[in-house]
Design a protein around this motif. Structure first.
Motif, short mmCIF file in Angstrom:
data_model
loop_
_atom_site.label_atom_id
_atom_site.label_comp_id
_atom_site.label_asym_id
_atom_site.label_seq_id
_atom_site.Cartn_x
_atom_site.Cartn_y
_atom_site.Cartn_z
N LEU A 1 0.82 -1.21 0.00
CA LEU A 1 0.00 0.00 0.00
C LEU A 1 0.86 1.26 0.00
O LEU A 1 0.46 2.29 -0.55
N ASP A 2 2.06 1.17 0.62
CA ASP A 2 2.94 2.32 0.74
C ASP A 2 4.13 2.19 -0.21
O ASP A 2 5.21 2.70 0.07
N ASP A 3 3.94 1.51 -1.32
CA ASP A 3 5.01 1.31 -2.31
C ASP A 3 5.54 2.66 -2.76
O ASP A 3 4.79 3.50 -3.28
N GLU A 4 6.84 2.87 -2.58
CA GLU A 4 7.42 4.17 -2.89
C GLU A 4 7.80 4.31 -4.35
O GLU A 4 8.11 5.41 -4.82
N VAL A 5 7.80 3.21 -5.11
CA VAL A 5 8.18 3.22 -6.52
C VAL A 5 6.96 3.21 -7.43
O VAL A 5 6.87 3.99 -8.38
N ALA A 6 6.03 2.31 -7.14
CA ALA A 6 4.85 2.14 -7.99
C ALA A 6 3.62 2.03 -7.10
O ALA A 6 3.51 1.10 -6.30
N SER A 7 2.72 2.97 -7.19
CA SER A 7 1.56 2.99 -6.31
C SER A 7 0.68 1.77 -6.53
O SER A 7 0.78 1.07 -7.54
N ALA A 8 -0.23 1.54 -5.59
CA ALA A 8 -1.15 0.41 -5.69
C ALA A 8 -2.10 0.54 -6.88
O ALA A 8 -2.78 -0.43 -7.22
N ALA A 9 -2.14 1.70 -7.52
CA ALA A 9 -2.94 1.84 -8.75
C ALA A 9 -2.45 0.88 -9.83
O ALA A 9 -3.22 0.47 -10.70
N ASN A 10 -1.16 0.51 -9.77
CA ASN A 10 -0.63 -0.46 -10.73
C ASN A 10 -1.27 -1.83 -10.53
O ASN A 10 -1.57 -2.53 -11.51
#
Length: 276
Positions: free
Chosen positions: A212-221
């Protein structure tokens, strides 16, 4: 290029695909966990990875995908049923294999899929990555890098330090890297465009895991994949991890849920075959 790992197990196999600029080592812990659950596991070593920057820049996404196909052919010859799972850019390659060869792939693990670099640490430069293929065609920025700052994909500092010291990933290490070359990132943009068009051809069940807190690729991916593939979808959103979920704090949960998903798909396939 370092050799890919292989763990012999049962009649179901899992092919593991690493991310851009990394090596199979980022998938080793996941592989060991899946092997303990009974699976035969093989890690793919992508073309151009694990060596120098020039070797990476001399390769392209088609060569990376070809590495996956070659490994898939090898693994399929040794197991009754094959799953494929990838991390970050490797998740896109896994999805492409499932789209191009639906008869090869029984299920897909989609871990931290990176179609867009839109995480909270990427900044404006990463968000303009759609321009990189044009820069590459014009010969602009061959040796420029998209700089990476801590946390380097790992939430917990102790783990970040440990894997930075002990997980080799080419000249810069697996987690502590200076960043990815623009021209290599241009290839990931082209790959993402290709795979996005192919998502409706993915008929295999998909286990989609994303921080949820992915700093590279948001969870929208992750949502993008879930909306467009045509196979059944199961989603795992991790609340205590960053981008490299195969080695971060919640890796044990990822391993357990992945093994359970692949096992359920395999059992359903065996039951369907008996019923037929």
């Amino acid at each position: 290029m370092p050799p890919a790992f292989r763990f012999e197990g049962g009649a179901e196999g899992v092919l593991l695909v690493h991310g851009l600029g990394r090596t199979p080592e980022e998938m080793r812990l996941l592989g060991k966990g899946l092997n303990r659950a009974g699976f035969t596991v093989q890690g793919v070593a992508l073309a151009g990875h694990g060596g120098s920057e020039e070797e990476l820049l001399a390769s392209d996404w088609r060569a990376w995908y070809a590495s996956v196909e070659v490994a898939a052919v090898e693994l399929r010859g040794r197991v009754d049923r094959m799953f494929v799972a990838g991390s970050s850019m490797g998740a896109l390659l896994a999805l492409r294999l499932a789209a191009v060869h639906p008869d090869w792939v029984a299920g897909v693990g989609v871990f931290g899929a990176t179609f867009r670099y839109d995480g909270w640490s990427t900044g404006w430069a990463a968000r303009m990555s759609f321009l990189l293929p044009l820069f590459k065609r014009l010969g602009i920025g061959r040796h420029r890098r998209l700089l990476q700052w801590p946390p380097h994909g790992i939430h917990e500092q102790r783990l970040r330090e440990h894997f930075g010291r002990n997980m080799p990933g080419g000249p810069d290490g697996a987690t502590q890297r200076e960043g990815d070359p623009w021209h290599a990132l241009a290839e990931t943009v082209e790959l993402a465009r290709d795979v996005r068009r192919r998502l409706p051809s993915v008929l295999a069940p998909c286990f989609i895991a994303h921080a949820l807190d992915d700093e590279v690729a948001s969870a929208a991916n992750a949502d993008l994949v879930a909306r467009h593939v045509r196979g059944p979808v199961e989603m795992l959103l991790l609340a205590d991890s960053y981008h490299m979920i195969t080695i971060d704090r919640e890796r044990r949960m990822l391993i357990e849920r992945s093994a359970d998903f692949f096992d359920r798909v395999a059992r359903e396939a065996r039951s369907a075959r008996v019923a037929a």
